[in-house]
Scaffold this motif. Sequence first.
Motif, mmCIF file in Angstrom:
data_model
loop_
_atom_site.group_PDB
_atom_site.id
_atom_site.type_symbol
_atom_site.label_atom_id
_atom_site.label_comp_id
_atom_site.label_asym_id
_atom_site.label_seq_id
_atom_site.Cartn_x
_atom_site.Cartn_y
_atom_site.Cartn_z
ATOM 1 N N ASP A 275 1.100 -0.985 -0.001
ATOM 2 C CA ASP A 275 0.174 -0.002 -0.080
ATOM 3 C C ASP A 275 0.931 1.349 -0.028
ATOM 4 O OD1 ASP A 275 -1.697 2.246 0.802
ATOM 5 O OD2 ASP A 275 -3.054 0.681 1.518
ATOM 6 N N MET A 276 1.068 1.805 -1.168
ATOM 7 C CA MET A 276 1.885 2.856 -1.293
ATOM 8 C C MET A 276 1.461 4.217 -0.462
ATOM 9 S SD MET A 276 2.428 2.055 -5.308
ATOM 10 C CE MET A 276 0.628 2.041 -5.700
ATOM 11 N N SER A 277 0.209 4.451 -0.189
ATOM 12 C CA SER A 277 -0.184 5.736 0.596
ATOM 13 C C SER A 277 0.182 5.164 1.972
ATOM 14 C CB SER A 277 -1.577 5.862 0.431
ATOM 15 O OG SER A 277 -2.426 4.829 1.001
ATOM 16 N N ILE A 278 0.206 4.072 2.669
ATOM 17 C CA ILE A 278 0.414 3.572 3.929
ATOM 18 C C ILE A 278 2.121 3.826 3.990
ATOM 19 C CG2 ILE A 278 1.024 2.047 5.539
ATOM 20 C CD1 ILE A 278 -1.868 0.920 5.216
ATOM 21 N N GLU A 279 2.839 3.670 2.829
ATOM 22 C CA GLU A 279 4.354 3.703 3.075
ATOM 23 C C GLU A 279 4.762 5.281 3.203
ATOM 24 O OE1 GLU A 279 6.467 1.449 3.537
ATOM 25 O OE2 GLU A 279 5.162 -0.014 3.361
ATOM 26 N N ALA A 280 3.674 6.269 2.330
ATOM 27 C CA ALA A 280 4.050 7.489 2.533
ATOM 28 C C ALA A 280 3.477 8.245 3.891
ATOM 29 C CB ALA A 280 3.125 8.382 1.344
ATOM 30 N N ASP A 281 2.385 7.608 4.492
ATOM 31 C CA ASP A 281 1.955 7.990 5.779
ATOM 32 C C ASP A 281 3.261 7.590 6.824
ATOM 33 O OD1 ASP A 281 -0.697 8.529 5.353
ATOM 34 O OD2 ASP A 281 -1.497 6.641 5.566
ATOM 35 N N ARG A 282 3.821 6.652 6.513
ATOM 36 C CA ARG A 282 4.831 6.239 7.579
ATOM 37 C C ARG A 282 5.784 7.261 7.533
ATOM 38 N NH1 ARG A 282 5.670 -0.002 6.666
ATOM 39 N NH2 ARG A 282 7.126 0.093 8.649
ATOM 40 N N LEU A 283 6.351 7.579 6.338
ATOM 41 C CA LEU A 283 7.167 8.712 6.188
ATOM 42 C C LEU A 283 6.909 10.118 6.809
ATOM 43 C CD1 LEU A 283 8.771 7.993 2.709
ATOM 44 C CD2 LEU A 283 9.743 7.535 4.775
ATOM 45 N N TYR A 284 5.616 10.127 6.497
ATOM 46 C CA TYR A 284 5.229 11.542 7.014
ATOM 47 C C TYR A 284 4.976 11.520 8.510
ATOM 48 C CZ TYR A 284 3.500 16.156 5.979
ATOM 49 O OH TYR A 284 2.995 17.698 5.706
ATOM 50 N N TYR A 285 4.691 10.389 9.078
ATOM 51 C CA TYR A 285 4.730 10.152 10.586
ATOM 52 C C TYR A 285 5.941 10.494 11.122
ATOM 53 C CZ TYR A 285 3.759 8.102 15.212
ATOM 54 O OH TYR A 285 3.603 7.961 16.482
#
Lengths: 208, 208
Positions: free
Chosen positions: B193-203
């Motif tokens: 899930d690419m948006s979850i990967e982006a979420d992690r980075l933003y977190y």
Amino acid sequence: MHRKMPSSGIYRLALYSRHLDSLGNREDEYISSQELAEATGNTAAQVRKDLTYYGSIGEPGKGYKIKKLRELLMEAFGKKEVRKLVVIGAGNLGMALIAHSGFRTQQFKIVAAFDRDARKIGKVVENVMIYNIQNLETVVARTGADIALVCVPYYSAQKVIDKLVLAGVKAILNFAPAGRITVPEGIKFQNVDMSIEADRLYYLLKND
Amino acid sequence: MHRKMPSSGIYRLALYSRHLDSLGNREDEYISSQELAEATGNTAAQVRKDLTYYGSIGEPGKGYKIKKLRELLMEAFGKKEVRKLVVIGAGNLGMALIAHSGFRTQQFKIVAAFDRDARKIGKVVENVMIYNIQNLETVVARTGADIALVCVPYYSAQKVIDKLVLAGVKAILNFAPAGRITVPEGIKFQNVDMSIEADRLYYLLKND
DNA sequence: TGGTGTGAACCGATTCACAGCA
DNA sequence: TGCTGTGAATCGGTTCACACCA
């Protein structure tokens, strides 16, 4: 946030956040750790432990207030602001990411794309302008993008990533199946290598 | 294989395998756990521990015979056979996966794609035929594909995955940002899930 | 009664440190 | 001397079990 959340915990928080989104804005309703656990494929104890990183936010006997928890998680993931992304490399994968609905529904906004192919530069796809990669620094500075999605061929990945860091990007999601990428201290970096994911599955198929 | 390799170990083995590939077929040359560690971003002790899951294959004072180790890993990941994939959903992402060079260079072969859009069915992209998804079962049976890459919209992901299981696919890589997908016991499943990967980075950006 | 919060126990993976071998 | 193989120590994350509270 109080202590340090483990990396796998961040992933779970993202799942909780998504599940709460799917429930809609239910004023004054509660959700138990048990429900949240079932909806996201975790255990109730795990959910509670994860949430106590944010303090004692549940109410004994009732559960967690949906609205409050949802807002807390939105805050943690920065979903109350516009989270700006740039896409580097407007090939098949780059284009697919630009069109990917998952980013939009999660408060991500792709503010620019870059390529070095003159035939692509200047085009607008899904409201996203494709810039000459030469202009990376100025466009990143102007848009204030925080995260870059790198979809260039493996042999230019490190070079592009170095430029991104110079341009002020703070986190990078790399889709190029490159060997070992290095980034300076403080820059968040994550590989997404689809062929490695497939490798893992095939390994499991053969070995257990 | 002797004991059970941890899931993160499988990931590292894939990295070792790729690094050895990049060295080419050097007859009678050796590589030390130290070198392999540096090339893949791990520690030497970790590399040695990982490799002992395959027995005592190193030679004290010399290291690991490159050719032997490479073959061992190819065997473990099934890279000596053709590893057959099917792509479900020939939208932007599906098309990008069909064109993705990372699969080809890793001995994966996309043997078929599926969609339900009549305008796409029958077309051939990068030598891959796009079939009507109605014919999933027969085409999967005929081609003998083991792994499916699911790139359909989130609301049809579970349905498509159920069909894939019935068709005999044994492992699924799901790119649809769907909530909770369930698969029967024994079917290997992995979300990307690419948006979850982006979420992690933003977190991480916001919280440390 | 129902469900949270949390220290303690557990478990698996990583790292250490060194014996042993070429 | 150089580097592997591995038991022991360590670390971090997950699960357990139960005191506590509405």
